[in-house]
Design a protein around this motif. Sequence first.
Motif, PDB file in Angstrom:
ATOM      1  N   TYR A  50       0.809  -1.214   0.000  1.00  0.00           N
ATOM      2  CA  TYR A  50       0.000   0.000   0.000  1.00  0.00           C
ATOM      3  C   TYR A  50       0.845   1.269   0.000  1.00  0.00           C
ATOM      4  N   GLU A  51       2.148   1.156   0.277  1.00  0.00           N
ATOM      5  CA  GLU A  51       3.027   2.326   0.264  1.00  0.00           C
ATOM      6  C   GLU A  51       3.111   2.947  -1.121  1.00  0.00           C
ATOM      7  N   PHE A  58      -9.637   6.855  -2.964  1.00  0.00           N
ATOM      8  CA  PHE A  58      -9.766   6.852  -1.514  1.00  0.00           C
ATOM      9  C   PHE A  58      -8.919   7.964  -0.896  1.00  0.00           C
ATOM     10  N   LEU A  59      -9.276   8.348   0.320  1.00  0.00           N
ATOM     11  CA  LEU A  59      -8.559   9.421   0.996  1.00  0.00           C
ATOM     12  C   LEU A  59      -7.195   8.985   1.525  1.00  0.00           C
ATOM     13  N   ASN A  60      -7.081   7.707   1.879  1.00  0.00           N
ATOM     14  CA  ASN A  60      -5.822   7.233   2.453  1.00  0.00           C
ATOM     15  C   ASN A  60      -5.695   5.722   2.276  1.00  0.00           C
ATOM     16  N   ARG A  61      -4.537   5.195   2.662  1.00  0.00           N
ATOM     17  CA  ARG A  61      -4.281   3.767   2.498  1.00  0.00           C
ATOM     18  C   ARG A  61      -5.190   2.923   3.383  1.00  0.00           C
ATOM     19  N   VAL A  64      -8.258   2.001   1.535  1.00  0.00           N
ATOM     20  CA  VAL A  64      -8.006   0.952   0.538  1.00  0.00           C
ATOM     21  C   VAL A  64      -7.951  -0.406   1.231  1.00  0.00           C
ATOM     22  N   LYS A  65      -7.290  -0.469   2.363  1.00  0.00           N
ATOM     23  CA  LYS A  65      -7.188  -1.729   3.105  1.00  0.00           C
ATOM     24  C   LYS A  65      -8.573  -2.204   3.559  1.00  0.00           C
ATOM     25  N   MET A  66      -9.377  -1.274   4.055  1.00  0.00           N
ATOM     26  CA  MET A  66     -10.730  -1.644   4.506  1.00  0.00           C
ATOM     27  C   MET A  66     -11.582  -2.130   3.332  1.00  0.00           C
ATOM     28  N   ASP A  70     -13.286  -5.766   3.068  1.00  0.00           N
ATOM     29  CA  ASP A  70     -14.699  -5.883   2.765  1.00  0.00           C
ATOM     30  C   ASP A  70     -14.930  -6.788   1.568  1.00  0.00           C
ATOM     31  N   SER A  71     -14.096  -6.646   0.548  1.00  0.00           N
ATOM     32  CA  SER A  71     -14.222  -7.479  -0.650  1.00  0.00           C
ATOM     33  C   SER A  71     -13.943  -8.941  -0.346  1.00  0.00           C
TER      34      SER A  71
END
Length: 74
Positions: A50-51, A58-61, A64-66, A70-71
């Motif tokens: 994610y770096e 998205f607003l932040n990493r 994206v992780k969430m 969820d997926s």
Amino acid sequence: MTISQKKKVIDDEIEFCDEDILKKMLNGQNVFDALSQKEVEEARARSNVYETIGQSIFLNRAAVKMTNIDSVFG
């Protein structure tokens, strides 16, 4: 409310953790001091995909992780 000088060290922050563990952790971070900025950035990119995400919708990493979690879990 009291505003004081910004604290720049955490080596005496032992209210919530063992003092020996804190000192070992802080000493362990010293290995990064010998690395160049490029080596640190390459290691960070290899250890955390994610770096390198850069700009996205998205607003932040964390977002994206969430979304990934969820997926995966529907």
